[in-house]
Design a protein around this motif. Structure first.
Motif, mmCIF file in Angstrom:
data_model
loop_
_atom_site.group_PDB
_atom_site.id
_atom_site.type_symbol
_atom_site.label_atom_id
_atom_site.label_comp_id
_atom_site.label_asym_id
_atom_site.label_seq_id
_atom_site.Cartn_x
_atom_site.Cartn_y
_atom_site.Cartn_z
ATOM 1 N N PHE A 168 0.833 -1.206 0.000
ATOM 2 C CA PHE A 168 0.000 0.000 0.000
ATOM 3 C C PHE A 168 0.869 1.257 0.000
ATOM 4 O O PHE A 168 0.628 2.195 -0.757
ATOM 5 C CB PHE A 168 -0.911 -0.021 1.223
ATOM 6 N N ILE A 169 1.906 1.265 0.831
ATOM 7 C CA ILE A 169 2.760 2.450 0.962
ATOM 8 C C ILE A 169 3.630 2.673 -0.274
ATOM 9 O O ILE A 169 3.719 3.776 -0.803
ATOM 10 C CB ILE A 169 3.650 2.344 2.217
ATOM 11 N N PHE A 170 4.286 1.606 -0.743
ATOM 12 C CA PHE A 170 5.273 1.744 -1.822
ATOM 13 C C PHE A 170 4.790 1.224 -3.171
ATOM 14 O O PHE A 170 5.494 1.344 -4.166
ATOM 15 C CB PHE A 170 6.563 1.020 -1.439
ATOM 16 N N GLY A 171 3.608 0.624 -3.214
ATOM 17 C CA GLY A 171 3.112 0.075 -4.471
ATOM 18 C C GLY A 171 3.856 -1.181 -4.891
ATOM 19 O O GLY A 171 3.913 -1.500 -6.075
ATOM 20 N N ASP A 172 4.469 -1.884 -3.927
ATOM 21 C CA ASP A 172 5.180 -3.122 -4.245
ATOM 22 C C ASP A 172 4.208 -4.173 -4.758
ATOM 23 O O ASP A 172 3.058 -4.228 -4.329
ATOM 24 C CB ASP A 172 5.865 -3.701 -2.999
ATOM 25 N N GLY A 173 4.673 -5.015 -5.612
ATOM 26 C CA GLY A 173 3.850 -6.110 -6.103
ATOM 27 C C GLY A 173 4.703 -7.137 -6.811
ATOM 28 O O GLY A 173 5.837 -6.873 -7.207
ATOM 29 N N VAL A 174 4.162 -8.312 -6.949
ATOM 30 C CA VAL A 174 4.830 -9.389 -7.663
ATOM 31 C C VAL A 174 3.865 -9.883 -8.720
ATOM 32 O O VAL A 174 2.685 -10.112 -8.444
ATOM 33 C CB VAL A 174 5.194 -10.552 -6.709
ATOM 34 N N TYR A 175 4.354 -10.035 -9.931
ATOM 35 C CA TYR A 175 3.508 -10.569 -10.979
ATOM 36 C C TYR A 175 4.361 -11.403 -11.922
ATOM 37 O O TYR A 175 5.573 -11.282 -11.967
ATOM 38 C CB TYR A 175 2.774 -9.461 -11.746
ATOM 39 N N GLU A 176 3.713 -12.266 -12.629
ATOM 40 C CA GLU A 176 4.396 -13.146 -13.572
ATOM 41 C C GLU A 176 3.602 -13.157 -14.859
ATOM 42 O O GLU A 176 2.369 -13.204 -14.842
ATOM 43 C CB GLU A 176 4.481 -14.551 -12.987
ATOM 44 N N VAL A 177 4.307 -13.111 -15.968
ATOM 45 C CA VAL A 177 3.660 -13.092 -17.271
ATOM 46 C C VAL A 177 4.278 -14.191 -18.132
ATOM 47 O O VAL A 177 5.491 -14.347 -18.167
ATOM 48 C CB VAL A 177 3.851 -11.729 -17.967
ATOM 49 N N MET A 178 3.435 -14.948 -18.796
ATOM 50 C CA MET A 178 3.905 -15.959 -19.747
ATOM 51 C C MET A 178 3.304 -15.629 -21.105
ATOM 52 O O MET A 178 2.105 -15.385 -21.214
ATOM 53 C CB MET A 178 3.478 -17.354 -19.311
ATOM 54 N N VAL A 179 4.144 -15.614 -22.130
ATOM 55 C CA VAL A 179 3.692 -15.294 -23.480
ATOM 56 C C VAL A 179 3.830 -16.538 -24.347
ATOM 57 O O VAL A 179 4.849 -17.212 -24.308
ATOM 58 C CB VAL A 179 4.523 -14.140 -24.075
ATOM 59 N N GLN A 180 2.802 -16.808 -25.123
ATOM 60 C CA GLN A 180 2.835 -17.934 -26.037
ATOM 61 C C GLN A 180 2.680 -17.386 -27.448
ATOM 62 O O GLN A 180 1.717 -16.675 -27.753
ATOM 63 C CB GLN A 180 1.719 -18.913 -25.705
ATOM 64 N N ILE A 181 3.642 -17.705 -28.318
ATOM 65 C CA ILE A 181 3.616 -17.248 -29.706
ATOM 66 C C ILE A 181 3.661 -18.476 -30.598
ATOM 67 O O ILE A 181 4.571 -19.302 -30.471
ATOM 68 C CB ILE A 181 4.799 -16.313 -30.005
ATOM 69 N N ASN A 182 2.688 -18.606 -31.475
ATOM 70 C CA ASN A 182 2.587 -19.755 -32.378
ATOM 71 C C ASN A 182 2.676 -21.082 -31.632
ATOM 72 O O ASN A 182 3.367 -22.005 -32.055
ATOM 73 C CB ASN A 182 3.667 -19.690 -33.461
ATOM 74 N N GLY A 183 2.019 -21.173 -30.496
ATOM 75 C CA GLY A 183 1.975 -22.418 -29.751
ATOM 76 C C GLY A 183 3.203 -22.720 -28.911
ATOM 77 O O GLY A 183 3.285 -23.757 -28.275
ATOM 78 N N ARG A 184 4.184 -21.812 -28.888
ATOM 79 C CA ARG A 184 5.401 -22.017 -28.094
ATOM 80 C C ARG A 184 5.556 -20.882 -27.099
ATOM 81 O O ARG A 184 5.273 -19.726 -27.410
ATOM 82 C CB ARG A 184 6.633 -22.058 -29.006
ATOM 83 N N PHE A 185 6.019 -21.231 -25.920
ATOM 84 C CA PHE A 185 6.237 -20.194 -24.919
ATOM 85 C C PHE A 185 7.477 -19.396 -25.257
ATOM 86 O O PHE A 185 8.483 -19.925 -25.712
ATOM 87 C CB PHE A 185 6.365 -20.804 -23.522
ATOM 88 N N PHE A 186 7.389 -18.086 -25.048
ATOM 89 C CA PHE A 186 8.476 -17.165 -25.372
ATOM 90 C C PHE A 186 9.045 -16.641 -24.058
ATOM 91 O O PHE A 186 8.315 -16.245 -23.156
ATOM 92 C CB PHE A 186 7.929 -15.988 -26.198
ATOM 93 N N MET A 187 10.381 -16.684 -23.931
ATOM 94 C CA MET A 187 11.023 -16.168 -22.726
ATOM 95 C C MET A 187 12.104 -15.187 -23.144
ATOM 96 O O MET A 187 13.010 -15.535 -23.916
ATOM 97 C CB MET A 187 11.654 -17.301 -21.911
#
Length: 52
Positions: free
Chosen positions: A29-48
Protein backbone atom coordinates in the motif's frame (compact mmCIF):
# COMPACT_ATOMS: atom_id res chain seq x y z
CA UNK A 1 -19.44 3.92 -13.02
CA UNK A 2 -18.22 0.32 -12.93
CA UNK A 3 -19.89 -2.09 -10.54
CA UNK A 4 -17.60 -3.38 -7.80
CA UNK A 5 -17.74 -6.99 -6.56
CA UNK A 6 -19.74 -7.77 -3.43
CA UNK A 7 -17.10 -10.20 -2.15
CA UNK A 8 -13.29 -9.95 -2.26
CA UNK A 9 -10.34 -12.25 -1.49
CA UNK A 10 -7.98 -10.78 1.12
CA UNK A 11 -5.29 -12.54 3.16
CA UNK A 12 -6.65 -16.02 2.48
CA UNK A 13 -10.30 -15.18 3.16
CA UNK A 14 -13.32 -14.29 1.05
CA UNK A 15 -15.01 -11.32 2.69
CA UNK A 16 -17.81 -8.88 1.94
CA UNK A 17 -16.14 -5.91 0.21
CA UNK A 18 -17.37 -3.59 2.98
CA UNK A 19 -15.32 -5.55 5.57
CA UNK A 20 -12.04 -5.67 3.61
CA UNK A 21 -9.42 -3.45 5.24
CA UNK A 22 -5.75 -2.87 4.38
CA UNK A 23 -3.33 -1.63 7.03
CA UNK A 24 -1.77 1.78 6.38
CA UNK A 25 1.54 0.09 7.25
CA UNK A 26 1.19 -2.48 4.43
CA UNK A 27 4.34 -2.17 2.29
CA UNK A 28 2.39 -2.82 -0.92
CA UNK A 29 0.00 0.00 0.00
CA UNK A 30 2.76 2.45 0.96
CA UNK A 31 5.27 1.74 -1.82
CA UNK A 32 3.11 0.07 -4.47
CA UNK A 33 5.18 -3.12 -4.25
CA UNK A 34 3.85 -6.11 -6.10
CA UNK A 35 4.83 -9.39 -7.66
CA UNK A 36 3.51 -10.57 -10.98
CA UNK A 37 4.40 -13.15 -13.57
CA UNK A 38 3.66 -13.09 -17.27
CA UNK A 39 3.91 -15.96 -19.75
CA UNK A 40 3.69 -15.29 -23.48
CA UNK A 41 2.84 -17.93 -26.04
CA UNK A 42 3.62 -17.25 -29.71
CA UNK A 43 2.59 -19.76 -32.38
CA UNK A 44 1.98 -22.42 -29.75
CA UNK A 45 5.40 -22.02 -28.09
CA UNK A 46 6.24 -20.19 -24.92
CA UNK A 47 8.48 -17.17 -25.37
CA UNK A 48 11.02 -16.17 -22.73
CA UNK A 49 13.00 -12.95 -22.96
CA UNK A 50 16.40 -13.32 -21.35
CA UNK A 51 17.50 -10.47 -19.03
CA UNK A 52 20.18 -8.17 -20.37
Amino acid sequence: MAAYPEKVYLNGQILPASEAKISVFDRGFIFGDGVYEVMVQINGRFFMRMPI
